[in-house]
Design a protein around this motif. Structure first.
Motif, PDB file in Angstrom:
ATOM      1  N   SER A 114       0.903  -1.299  -0.106  1.00 56.63           N
ATOM      2  CA  SER A 114      -0.060   0.018   0.082  1.00 56.63           C
ATOM      3  C   SER A 114       0.827   1.102  -0.018  1.00 56.63           C
ATOM      4  O   SER A 114       2.013   1.286   0.638  1.00 56.63           O
ATOM      5  CB  SER A 114      -1.092  -0.101   1.303  1.00 56.63           C
ATOM      6  OG  SER A 114      -1.571   1.289   1.515  1.00 56.63           O
ATOM      7  N   LEU A 120      -2.163  -3.891   3.879  1.00 55.38           N
ATOM      8  CA  LEU A 120      -3.330  -3.805   3.001  1.00 55.38           C
ATOM      9  C   LEU A 120      -4.823  -3.976   4.062  1.00 55.38           C
ATOM     10  O   LEU A 120      -4.846  -5.147   4.594  1.00 55.38           O
ATOM     11  CB  LEU A 120      -3.118  -4.845   1.918  1.00 55.38           C
ATOM     12  CG  LEU A 120      -1.954  -4.643   1.104  1.00 55.38           C
ATOM     13  CD1 LEU A 120      -1.750  -5.722   0.183  1.00 55.38           C
ATOM     14  CD2 LEU A 120      -2.300  -3.172   0.098  1.00 55.38           C
ATOM     15  N   ARG A 128      -9.133  -3.140  -5.028  1.00 58.63           N
ATOM     16  CA  ARG A 128      -8.388  -3.546  -6.109  1.00 58.63           C
ATOM     17  C   ARG A 128      -8.319  -4.832  -6.756  1.00 58.63           C
ATOM     18  O   ARG A 128      -8.152  -4.877  -7.995  1.00 58.63           O
ATOM     19  CB  ARG A 128      -6.830  -3.748  -5.292  1.00 58.63           C
ATOM     20  CG  ARG A 128      -5.519  -3.868  -6.160  1.00 58.63           C
ATOM     21  CD  ARG A 128      -4.539  -4.281  -5.114  1.00 58.63           C
ATOM     22  NE  ARG A 128      -3.070  -4.005  -6.259  1.00 58.63           N
ATOM     23  CZ  ARG A 128      -2.670  -5.330  -6.927  1.00 58.63           C
ATOM     24  NH1 ARG A 128      -3.309  -6.390  -6.771  1.00 58.63           N
ATOM     25  NH2 ARG A 128      -1.536  -5.084  -7.384  1.00 58.63           N
ATOM     26  N   ASP A 157      -4.153  -0.599  -9.351  1.00 56.90           N
ATOM     27  CA  ASP A 157      -3.399   0.036  -8.442  1.00 56.90           C
ATOM     28  C   ASP A 157      -3.476   1.695  -8.158  1.00 56.90           C
ATOM     29  O   ASP A 157      -3.536   2.033  -7.062  1.00 56.90           O
ATOM     30  CB  ASP A 157      -1.589  -0.281  -8.810  1.00 56.90           C
ATOM     31  CG  ASP A 157      -1.258  -1.632  -8.794  1.00 56.90           C
ATOM     32  OD1 ASP A 157      -1.379  -2.289  -7.923  1.00 56.90           O
ATOM     33  OD2 ASP A 157      -0.612  -1.941  -9.808  1.00 56.90           O
ATOM     34  N   THR A 162      -1.941   1.338  -4.438  1.00 58.82           N
ATOM     35  CA  THR A 162      -0.899   0.410  -4.120  1.00 58.82           C
ATOM     36  C   THR A 162       0.025   0.056  -5.137  1.00 58.82           C
ATOM     37  O   THR A 162      -0.195   1.159  -6.263  1.00 58.82           O
ATOM     38  CB  THR A 162      -1.488  -1.288  -4.056  1.00 58.82           C
ATOM     39  OG1 THR A 162      -2.534  -1.325  -5.430  1.00 58.82           O
ATOM     40  CG2 THR A 162      -2.624  -1.086  -2.765  1.00 58.82           C
TER      41      THR A 162
END
Length: 192
Positions: A114, A120, A128, A157, A162
């Motif tokens: 992250s 996460l 995601r 992402d 991320t």
């Protein structure tokens, strides 16, 4: 110099004239994990597809054969297709949540991190892996932007803040940082 000579004053810090301090910056070197590029992520994804295909062939196909339901239907709403898709997304969500990587990413020593938090969370992960991946898989050319962004981020992402990084590979980065003043003698007054 001509100002001091003409007025007869010398430059002194007690003149009552406050000149703001100039901002000074220094170059700082630091190391960060190297983002994983398009090709290594592509090969990891292919391995993940092989794993999912194997699990589907071992678990789902025999189960459907036992109950006498055909797996040859190409309709998106067929029970086999729905369960295969559910297995696909569940694999990515659970593996990424508990290990920060799937089997393909483990083989290539890359993992999902992250950009905003230390770990996460479920909301980020579901967004995601389900919404972002659905968009990336549906509109395939969007996945190619991984090769052109600075942090090697795909659309999924970007949505989840991320990126995928190498576990053991780092890159050196330069950054300009403001030099801290060790004290000017002035203190801010607190407002009541």
């Amino acid at each position: 110099m001509s100002d001091n000579i003409n007025t007869g004053k010398t430059a002194n810090s007690n003149d009552g004239i406050h000149q703001p301090a100039q901002k000074q910056y220094e170059e700082v070197m630091f190391y960060e994990r190297k983002p994983a590029g398009f090709w290594i992520r592509f090969w990891a994804y292919l391995i993940d597809l092989l794993v999912i295909s194997g699990v589907t062939s071992i678990l789902l196909k025999p189960a459907f054969a036992l109950i006498g339901v055909s797996v040859d239907s190409t309709n998106w709403y067929a029970p086999f297709t729905i369960l295969s898709a559910l297995l696909f997304y569940t694999y990515f969500v659970l593996m990424t949540k508990f290990f920060s990587q799937t089997v393909g990413k483990m083989i290539f020593a890359i993992k999902v991190v992250s950009l905003k938090k230390d770990s996460l969370d479920w909301g980020t992960l579901l967004f995601r892996e389900w919404i972002g991946r659905l968009i990336s898989v549906t509109i395939l050319p969007l996945y190619f932007i991984v090769g052109f962004t600075p942090l090697k981020q795909g659309v999924h992402d970007f949505f989840a803040d991320t990126t995928v990084v190498h576990e053991q590979s780092y890159r050196k980065r330069k950054m300009m940082q403001k030099v801290r003043d060790n004290g000017s003698g002035l203190q801010e007054e607190s407002a009541f």
